[in-house]
Design an enzyme around this catalytic site. Structure first.
Site, short mmCIF file in Angstrom:
data_model
loop_
_atom_site.label_atom_id
_atom_site.label_comp_id
_atom_site.label_asym_id
_atom_site.label_seq_id
_atom_site.Cartn_x
_atom_site.Cartn_y
_atom_site.Cartn_z
N HIS A 1 -2.99 -11.29 -0.64
CA HIS A 1 -3.84 -10.26 -1.23
C HIS A 1 -4.20 -10.60 -2.68
O HIS A 1 -3.40 -11.15 -3.41
CB HIS A 1 -3.13 -8.90 -1.23
CG HIS A 1 -2.69 -8.47 0.13
ND1 HIS A 1 -1.59 -7.68 0.33
CD2 HIS A 1 -3.21 -8.72 1.35
CE1 HIS A 1 -1.44 -7.45 1.62
NE2 HIS A 1 -2.41 -8.07 2.27
N LYS B 1 0.74 -7.59 -12.39
CA LYS B 1 1.82 -6.84 -11.77
C LYS B 1 3.16 -7.51 -12.01
O LYS B 1 3.24 -8.72 -12.24
CB LYS B 1 1.58 -6.63 -10.28
CG LYS B 1 1.36 -7.87 -9.46
CD LYS B 1 0.92 -7.46 -8.05
CE LYS B 1 0.36 -8.63 -7.28
NZ LYS B 1 -0.19 -8.22 -6.00
N TYR C 1 6.60 -2.96 -6.92
CA TYR C 1 5.48 -3.49 -7.68
C TYR C 1 5.19 -2.54 -8.84
O TYR C 1 5.08 -1.33 -8.63
CB TYR C 1 4.20 -3.55 -6.84
CG TYR C 1 4.35 -4.04 -5.42
CD1 TYR C 1 3.96 -5.32 -5.06
CD2 TYR C 1 4.85 -3.20 -4.43
CE1 TYR C 1 4.07 -5.76 -3.76
CE2 TYR C 1 4.96 -3.63 -3.13
CZ TYR C 1 4.57 -4.91 -2.79
OH TYR C 1 4.69 -5.34 -1.50
N ASP D 1 -4.55 -7.98 7.47
CA ASP D 1 -4.15 -9.36 7.16
C ASP D 1 -4.49 -10.32 8.29
O ASP D 1 -4.84 -11.47 8.06
CB ASP D 1 -2.65 -9.41 6.85
CG ASP D 1 -2.31 -8.73 5.54
OD1 ASP D 1 -3.23 -8.42 4.76
OD2 ASP D 1 -1.11 -8.50 5.29
#
Length: 198
Positions: free
Chosen positions: A65, A74, A134, A170
């Site tokens: 991603h 992040k 995250y 995905d």
């Protein structure tokens, strides 16, 4: 907290220093002052605006991603279990554009990654259950989502275990070549690999 550079430009590994005794352990998982001082950007840590968590079962792959626009920074860590974490640099101006590197993140070392904007990210759960946390510097905007198929041959991610489950999103993700076309980046050949970091 130990903060180290990686082979990928601007990616950092942050390793807490837990205090362990007969009760178990205590660790500080993030220190804003140390992080900002290391990067030389006062207040950078204050830009993180969202914390999220995923739970995955052994063999599950989430990725690869990314984010269009100005991307997103992040901090990624595995709070429970262990994961094989993979980053691919998709910043055309970067000296490590088109390179990938993998990292072991687990609940033993509590190591986590600082991932600046401009990377594809994904992971595979190695333990029976893996919780990944995250901390992100922008709210999610679905229209900016980017993705490359986890099994794309040009990406060539060496997942360490058989892949058990991926999301429909995905499974239907584009190829590395299609991503480059979308981003209007000219690049020949497959992604190159740095050695894994364990």
């Amino acid at each position: 907290m130990l903060i180290e550079a990686t082979e990928l430009a601007d990616v950092l590994v942050l390793t807490p220093q837990p205090f362990r005794d007969g009760r178990g352990l205590f660790t500080r998982t993030f220190d804003a002052a140390e992080f900002d001082a290391h990067l030389g950007v006062p207040g950078l840590s204050a830009t993180f605006v969202q914390d999220s968590q995923s739970r995955s079962y052994r063999g599950v792959v989430r990725g690869m991603h990314g984010r269009a626009g100005r991307g997103e920074a992040k901090l990624v860590r595995c709070a429970h279990g262990s994961v094989h974490d993979v980053l691919v640099d998709i910043r055309p101006e970067s000296r490590t554009f088109g390179y990938q590197q993998s990292f072991l993140l687990d609940d033993n070392d509590f190591r986590h990654l600082y991932v600046p904007p401009g990377f594809l990210h994904g992971f595979q759960a190695l333990s029976p259950v893996a919780d990944v946390c995250y901390r992100i510097d922008r709210p999610h905007v679905p229209g900016e989502d980017l993705g490359v198929a986890f099994d794309d041959p040009d990406l060539g991610v060496p997942w360490p275990q058989p892949v058990t489950v991926v999301s429909d999103r995905d499974a239907d993700a584009r190829s590395w070549r299609q991503l480059l076309e979308t981003l209007r980046i000219e690049h020949e050949g497959p992604v190159r690999h740095f050695r894994p970091r364990s």
